[in-house]
Scaffold this active site. Structure first.
Site, PDB file in Angstrom:
ATOM      1  N   TYR A   2     -40.921 -31.757 -35.058  1.00 43.32           N
ATOM      2  CA  TYR A   2     -39.541 -32.068 -35.344  1.00 43.32           C
ATOM      3  C   TYR A   2     -39.431 -32.362 -37.013  1.00 43.32           C
ATOM      4  CZ  TYR A   2     -36.751 -33.218 -31.350  1.00 43.32           C
ATOM      5  OH  TYR A   2     -35.867 -32.985 -30.294  1.00 43.32           O
ATOM      6  N   GLU A  36     -36.027 -32.809 -39.013  1.00 43.87           N
ATOM      7  CA  GLU A  36     -34.607 -33.160 -39.203  1.00 43.87           C
ATOM      8  C   GLU A  36     -34.725 -33.305 -40.845  1.00 43.87           C
ATOM      9  OE1 GLU A  36     -35.610 -34.320 -36.572  1.00 43.87           O
ATOM     10  OE2 GLU A  36     -33.947 -34.617 -35.042  1.00 43.87           O
ATOM     11  N   ASP A  78     -19.364 -12.031 -43.259  1.00 43.11           N
ATOM     12  CA  ASP A  78     -20.540 -12.222 -42.233  1.00 43.11           C
ATOM     13  C   ASP A  78     -21.138 -10.847 -42.132  1.00 43.11           C
ATOM     14  OD1 ASP A  78     -21.670 -12.151 -39.980  1.00 43.11           O
ATOM     15  OD2 ASP A  78     -20.181 -13.025 -38.560  1.00 43.11           O
ATOM     16  N   THR A 136     -27.401 -13.272 -39.431  1.00 45.17           N
ATOM     17  CA  THR A 136     -28.407 -13.401 -38.597  1.00 45.17           C
ATOM     18  C   THR A 136     -29.441 -12.702 -39.310  1.00 45.17           C
ATOM     19  OG1 THR A 136     -27.848 -11.252 -37.172  1.00 45.17           O
ATOM     20  CG2 THR A 136     -27.043 -13.518 -36.274  1.00 45.17           C
ATOM     21  N   LYS A 148     -31.332  -8.813 -36.875  1.00 46.96           N
ATOM     22  CA  LYS A 148     -30.407  -7.265 -36.646  1.00 46.96           C
ATOM     23  C   LYS A 148     -31.417  -6.457 -37.432  1.00 46.96           C
ATOM     24  CE  LYS A 148     -26.387  -9.182 -34.717  1.00 46.96           C
ATOM     25  NZ  LYS A 148     -26.190 -10.532 -34.994  1.00 46.96           N
ATOM     26  N   ARG A 155     -35.036 -14.082 -34.100  1.00 51.64           N
ATOM     27  CA  ARG A 155     -33.589 -14.461 -33.776  1.00 51.64           C
ATOM     28  C   ARG A 155     -33.201 -15.752 -34.330  1.00 51.64           C
ATOM     29  NH1 ARG A 155     -30.675 -12.311 -30.586  1.00 51.64           N
ATOM     30  NH2 ARG A 155     -31.613 -10.261 -29.788  1.00 51.64           N
TER      31      ARG A 155
HETATM   32  N1  DSN Z   1     -24.273  -9.780 -30.201  1.00 58.18           N
HETATM   33  C1  DSN Z   1     -24.091  -9.285 -31.513  1.00 58.18           C
HETATM   34  C2  DSN Z   1     -23.911  -7.773 -31.568  1.00 58.18           C
HETATM   35  O1  DSN Z   1     -24.625  -6.997 -30.717  1.00 58.18           O
HETATM   36  O2  DSN Z   1     -23.167  -7.369 -32.405  1.00 58.18           O
HETATM   37  C3  DSN Z   1     -23.180 -10.084 -32.485  1.00 58.18           C
HETATM   38  O3  DSN Z   1     -23.452 -11.519 -32.527  1.00 58.18           O
END
Ligand code: DSN
Length: 420
Positions: free
Chosen positions: A52, A54, A199, A226, A229, A235
């Site tokens: 933990y 925090e 974003d 994120t 990707k 993740r």
């Molecule tokens: N689920 C993602 C995508 O495939 O674009 C976006 O959050």
């Protein structure tokens, strides 16, 4: 591999082995997925899941933070270097909480935010009516002026901004294959006094690898992303602030304690490893190839007269009107391609008249197959095989032959374990 799970839990072991095989023997074309390095997976599966933590480095609510502080500082410093900004918060568990926490840092309930129309490429968290965030903030939209080229209607965007007075203007998308004109966003934002945020979840790896423009260079205030990707990490989510300490402090507070409790320290360690990989010169070569490979696939679709939303791609993804071009719905196309070992997703196209569960489009991209080392030649061949399979949907023999060729490609381009 999985020695302890194997001994202890046969059912989970079977699922893990099945997924290993699926990823090994098939091609992953979902543009928001990738194959991470073994080092990222080691960090993600590490002992830090026990802890933990925090708070933030140097200011935690529990003891025993020597090593958690060390990995979080590493992740933050590497992220700042990668994206050329002064502040980074690496604690968001995923993209959605990163976005929502940022909205709360920048707006009061009832305030207005302007984002890309959802059917034109925007994301659920940019104000889809099914999300609860729309009960709190007022979302207004901008759109493409021309679906065939992807040009955004910046005049209408300015008119809407003047009329609606958004506190925040957001650039960003999950299904838009072109670069945005970030300077225009900043110009409009400054004119109406809005904070300008991007974003970049889909294209963070392209930005980090210098294969796409960095919104901060145009003067954006905040970037949300994120890490799993194109950036090829674990993740998770992240919020970056170009230079305002006041803004960064507000965002830190809305992430913790505003929205989240304990940060996922194992994922933060994996983010640090991923950012270390993305700072390696190899990553720029990788990012450039993601784009070249997507263009090679788009060329094949163009040659075969398949309609692509915006006419092609400048980034890692392609959105094809497969129903309009071949009379095959998105769900059926996804299922057919699944049988030949290609995973992608059905997707709504701009102003789609079909339903989300069976839309007109398919969305696919090159981050994962580029990680396998494929170049333009192989990617063009994959695009050809996709169309051959769709056209031969009732020809089991032909599809069997295509499946065999995909498997050969997978064997020739195995998923790498390391990138540095
Ligand atoms: N689920 C993602 C995508 O495939 O674009 C976006 O959050």
């Amino acid at each position: 591999m999985y020695d302890y799970i194997k001994k202890q839990d046969a059912e989970v072991f079977a699922a893990l082995l099945g997924e290993e095989e699926r990823e090994r023997d098939g091609l992953e074309l979902i543009p928001s997925e990738n194959y991470v390095s073994r080092a990222v997976r080691e960090a993600s599966g590490s002992i830090l899941t026990n802890k933990y933590a925090e708070g933030y480095p140097g200011k935690r609510y529990y003891g025993g933070q020597g090593f958690t502080d060390a990995v979080e500082v590493l992740a933050v410093e590497r992220a700042k270097k990668l994206f050329n900004c002064k502040f980074a918060n690496v604690q968001p568990h995923a993209g959605a909480p990163a976005n929502i926490a940022t909205y709360f840092a920048l707006m009061e309930p009832g305030d207005t935010i302007m984002g890309m129309d959802l059917s034109h490429g925007g994301h659920l968290t940019h104000g889809h009516p099914v999300t609860y965030i729309t009960k709190i903030f007022n979302f207004v939209r901008y759109k493409m002026k021309d679906i065939e080229t992807g040009e955004i209607d910046y005049d209408e965007m300015l008119a809407t901004a003047k009329r609606e007075k958004p506190k925040v203007i957001m650039a960003g998308f999950s299904a838009y294959p072109r670069e945005l004109n970030y300077e225009k966003f900043v110009e409009i934002g400054r004119e109406v006094g809005a904070v300008v945020i991007a974003d970049v979840a889909h294209i963070a790896g392209l930005i980090a690898g210098r294969a796409a423009k960095n919104p901060f260079d145009a003067g954006f205030d905040v970037m949300l992303t994120t890490t799993h990707k194109t950036l090829r990490g674990p993740r998770g989510g992240m919020v970056l602030v170009r230079e305002s300490e006041e803004l960064a402090k507000k965002i830190d507070k809305t992430i913790f304690p505003g929205f989240q409790g304990g940060p996922l320290m194992h994922q933060i360690a994996a983010k640090a490893v991923c950012f270390g990989e993305a700072l390696h010169p190899n990553f720029q070569v990788y990012a450039a190839h993601i784009v070249k490979n997507a263009r090679a696939m788009a060329e094949v679709f163009k040659r075969e007269n398949i309609r692509m939303i915006t006419g092609g791609t400048d980034n890692h993804l392609i959105l094809a009107d497969i129903y309009g071009s071949l009379g095959i719905g998105g769900q059926e196309a996804q299922d057919i391609l699944d049988t030949i070992g290609i995973t992608l997703n059905k997707n709504m196209i701009a102003d789609d008249t079909r339903k989300p569960m069976d839309p007109s489009g398919i969305r696919f991209g090159t981050p994962a197959i580029t990680t396998r080392g494929m170049k333009e030649k192989e990617c063009a061949r994959v695009a050809e095989l996709m169309l051959e399979a769709l056209k031969a949907k009732d020809d089991a023999e032909k599809k069997k032959a295509i499946r065999a060729e995909i498997k050969e490609l997978c064997t020739a381009f195995p998923i790498p374990e390391s990138f540095v």
